[in-house]
Scaffold this active site. Structure first.
Site, mmCIF file in Angstrom:
data_model
loop_
_atom_site.group_PDB
_atom_site.id
_atom_site.type_symbol
_atom_site.label_atom_id
_atom_site.label_comp_id
_atom_site.label_asym_id
_atom_site.label_seq_id
_atom_site.Cartn_x
_atom_site.Cartn_y
_atom_site.Cartn_z
ATOM 1 C CE LYS A 1 -3.380 5.908 -0.857
ATOM 2 N NZ LYS A 1 -4.387 6.363 -1.758
ATOM 3 C CE1 TYR B 1 -3.570 2.588 0.741
ATOM 4 C CE2 TYR B 1 -2.298 3.170 2.607
ATOM 5 C CZ TYR B 1 -3.381 3.456 1.918
ATOM 6 O OH TYR B 1 -4.218 4.644 2.203
#
Length: 277
Positions: free
Chosen positions: A166, A162
């Protein structure tokens, strides 16, 4: 006159959490808003909140679908233009982390989850910006991306894939900002820390465990110096600030951290959450 009167906004992932609060706030301040998500029932709750806060049904456009699919992206852009005639603000909020069912974390996580997280958190943003680009140039609009402090510079082993997605989004923000400011289109992003949303339950935590996690970090000021998680409304307020040229017109290509001091303390990644739970 309301701050966003005569403005048209698309807010992705607006069926809950930060996206819902953002859609409600923009609508309250005069914007015509397209809300979108995978759950028609949750989107209806978002619409109800907009109407309760004084929004008008004729100023709301609803698109139910999976943002990682090109058809949903096309419908999002087409229906917004058909309903409202233009696009002034694009809030790329839709995103999620996915837990490995086996319970492993870090680099041991199944590689298919890496692909899924890149597709939702980064690729879908690239595709949607490509499709909205000419319309945002025509309106001299604004893009606000929703990133995360998981992007770094400190590591978050529980959210390795994740965080990679990002971090890519942060670089996309910077690159787009330089490219599009030549057309008077501003691009910025926000990087939240721990916020009381459905994020942890979406990762796979039961509600009780998600609440326990929030309470644990909130009780350790070396994790969150502010002593509490943030709220979706606080993030929405910052997004609205960045979408408003009158308030933030000279801010370009920045990722503004809003995390209660977490990234200053740098201790949250060092805590073993499995022991805390």
């Amino acid at each position: 006159m309301a701050r966003f009167s005569n403005k048209v906004a698309i807010v992705t992932g607006s069926s809950s959490g930060i996206g819902r609060s953002t859609a409600v706030l923009l609508a309250k301040e005069g914007a015509k808003v397209t809300v979108t998500g995978r759950s028609s029932e949750k989107l209806r709750d978002t619409v109800d909140e907009i109407l309760k806060d004084g929004g008008k049904s004729e100023n709301i456009n609803i698109v139910v679908g999976d943002l990682t699919e090109s058809e949903c992206q096309d419908d999002l852009v087409k229906s917004t233009l058909e309903r409202f005639g233009k696009i002034d603000i694009l809030v790329n909020n839709a995103g999620a982390a996915f837990a490995d069912p086996s319970g492993v974390i870090g680099i041991a996580t199944n590689i298919n989850l890496f692909d899924d997280m890149l597709k939702l958190n980064l690729r879908s943003v690239v595709e949607l910006v490509q499709k909205c680009r000419p319309h945002l140039i025509a309106s001299k609009g604004d893009i606000v991306n929703v990133s995360s402090i998981a992007a770094g510079p400190q590591p978050f082993v529980y959210y390795t894939f994740y965080g990679i997605a990002k971090a890519g989004l942060d670089q996309l923000t910077r690159s787009l900002a330089i490219e599009l400011i030549a057309h008077d289109v501003r691009v910025n992003s926000v990087s939240p820390g721990l916020i009381s949303t459905g994020f942890l339950t979406a990762v796979g935590m039961p509600n009780e465990m998600a609440k326990k996690t929030e309470n644990y970090y909130a009780s350790h000021r070396d994790c969150i110096p502010a002593g509490r998680p943030g709220t979706p409304e606080e993030i929405a307020t910052l997004i609205a600030f960045l979408a408003d040229k009158n308030s933030s017109g000279f801010i370009i290509g920045q990722s503004i951290v809003i995390d209660g001091g977490t990234s200053l303390a740098l201790a949250m990644p060092s805590h073993d959450l499995s022991k805390a739970l």
